[in-house]
Design an enzyme around this catalytic site. Sequence first.
Site, PDB file in Angstrom:
ATOM      1  CG  HIS A   1      -0.052  -7.880  -6.553  1.00 23.80           C
ATOM      2  ND1 HIS A   1       0.500  -6.394  -6.892  1.00 23.80           N
ATOM      3  CD2 HIS A   1      -0.045  -7.843  -5.345  1.00 23.80           C
ATOM      4  CE1 HIS A   1       0.743  -5.810  -5.676  1.00 23.80           C
ATOM      5  NE2 HIS A   1       0.560  -6.683  -4.851  1.00 23.80           N
TER       6      HIS A   1
ATOM      7  CG  ASP B   1      -0.835  -8.628  -1.087  1.00 26.73           C
ATOM      8  OD1 ASP B   1      -0.509  -8.329  -2.102  1.00 26.73           O
ATOM      9  OD2 ASP B   1      -0.890  -7.900  -0.021  1.00 26.73           O
TER      10      ASP B   1
ATOM     11  CG  HIS C   1      -2.999  -4.066  -4.027  1.00 27.19           C
ATOM     12  ND1 HIS C   1      -3.706  -5.479  -3.650  1.00 27.19           N
ATOM     13  CD2 HIS C   1      -1.782  -4.369  -3.345  1.00 27.19           C
ATOM     14  CE1 HIS C   1      -2.623  -6.267  -3.307  1.00 27.19           C
ATOM     15  NE2 HIS C   1      -1.668  -5.570  -2.812  1.00 27.19           N
TER      16      HIS C   1
ATOM     17  NE  ARG D   1       3.884   4.786  -2.519  1.00 32.59           N
ATOM     18  CZ  ARG D   1       3.207   3.569  -2.213  1.00 32.59           C
ATOM     19  NH1 ARG D   1       3.955   2.433  -3.093  1.00 32.59           N
ATOM     20  NH2 ARG D   1       2.620   3.219  -1.328  1.00 32.59           N
TER      21      ARG D   1
HETATM   22  O1  LIG Z   1       3.877  -0.333  -2.169  1.00 30.89           O
HETATM   23  C1  LIG Z   1       2.625  -0.434  -2.131  1.00 30.89           C
HETATM   24  O2  LIG Z   1       2.048   0.228  -1.541  1.00 30.89           O
HETATM   25  C2  LIG Z   1       1.777  -1.738  -2.408  1.00 30.89           C
HETATM   26  C3  LIG Z   1       2.996  -2.992  -2.285  1.00 30.89           C
HETATM   27  C4  LIG Z   1       2.237  -4.407  -2.496  1.00 30.89           C
HETATM   28  O3  LIG Z   1       1.312  -4.570  -3.058  1.00 30.89           O
HETATM   29  C5  LIG Z   1       3.149  -5.495  -2.300  1.00 30.89           C
HETATM   30  O4  LIG Z   1       4.543  -5.538  -1.903  1.00 30.89           O
HETATM   31  O5  LIG Z   1       2.382  -6.672  -2.200  1.00 30.89           O
HETATM   32 FE   LIG Z   2       0.311  -6.338  -2.654  1.00 34.09          FE
END
Ligand SMILES: O=C(O)CCC(=O)C(=O)O
Ligand SMILES: [Fe+2]
Length: 350
Positions: A220, A222, A276, A286
């Site tokens: 996705h 952001d 990403h 994690r």
């Molecule tokens: O957890 C991550 O490293 C990325 C999280 C992410 O891309 C998001 O929450 O939009």
């Molecule tokens: Fe993200």
Amino acid sequence: MAARESPDPPLEITYKNLISGTTQNYRRPELPVVEECELPLIDLKELDLGDSEKNLACKKLIAEASREWGFFQVINHGIPSHVLEIMRAEQVKLFEKPFEEKKTYKDLNFSAGSYRWGTPSATNVNQLSWSEAFHVPLSDILASGPNIHNNTLSSTMEQFAARVSELAKKLAGILAEEIGKKTGFFEETCLPSSCYIRLNRYPVCPVVVQHPQMLGIMPHTDSDFVTVLQQDGIGGLQLVKDGNWIAVKPNPHALIINIGDLFQAWSNDVYKSVEHRVVANAEKERFSAAYFYCPSKDTVIESDVYKRFSFGEFKKQVEDDVQTFGHKIGLSRFLVPPGGSSSSSLSGGL
Ligand SMILES: O=C(O)CCC(=O)C(=O)O
Ligand SMILES: [Fe+2]
């Protein structure tokens, strides 16, 4: 621990059919994964040494990384380590609560739907996100007044947000300046209550053995101006660079910064909002915390490349697309047609 008290959402049981199915589980062609690499690392101390050459060079690095990677990491970012540590400790405590409790978490004034897990719309295993999250509009926290529930989580989030928003504002201002735009734009439009915090947890994923490509979060971009991400040392975040997926090597001293869709549009595609994702992990859980620097919903994004749209319209379009297609379409929805004008109004829009 009794099963009903487990903190884990019932991902394996709920998606049993998707996970065990094989023939219908077509996997789209994957971009090749390149080995783990360090994102550009920028030392923000250089901005405040009173040395104008170093200051300028640092600003150039920030702009260059945002153009070429859409991602970078910062050290000496000015956020006290205890603020980050307390945020992480509260986040871990929150996610340790039994799943049933998280689903109906009433202690905070989080709006309905803040707690999410898995992918309700998934129709095949490739659409499944092996994670849970609290996606919290800061208006929820600020509206509840100072510590109304005597709740350390909400006061910690408020403190975290106050510090991280300063960093986001500083970086956004530098990026605006580097393309000759008004830096005051962000002060006027990105209010403390218009931003979001997303607390992510990626539980251990036993299914990785059967499905090595299982994701913690789907690819996705952001939907904000800038994201500030605090991740732990486990790794799993990947981003697209030059047509390849690159695995980001965690740096315990750094925060990750990425450009969101709004900045890409506002900068006429100079800065990149890059796709990403997070890969699932068979052995370790994690955590990450993302701060989304967003304007108020009525803020209009003017661009030469995209039709003018308000942030509210953009969000609504993303929600509608997720509902209809199971995934976000994003900025390409708003591209000015060849020969068209960027000021043309969207149907039902401004
Ligand atoms: O957890 C991550 O490293 C990325 C999280 C992410 O891309 C998001 O929450 O939009
Ligand atoms: Fe993200």
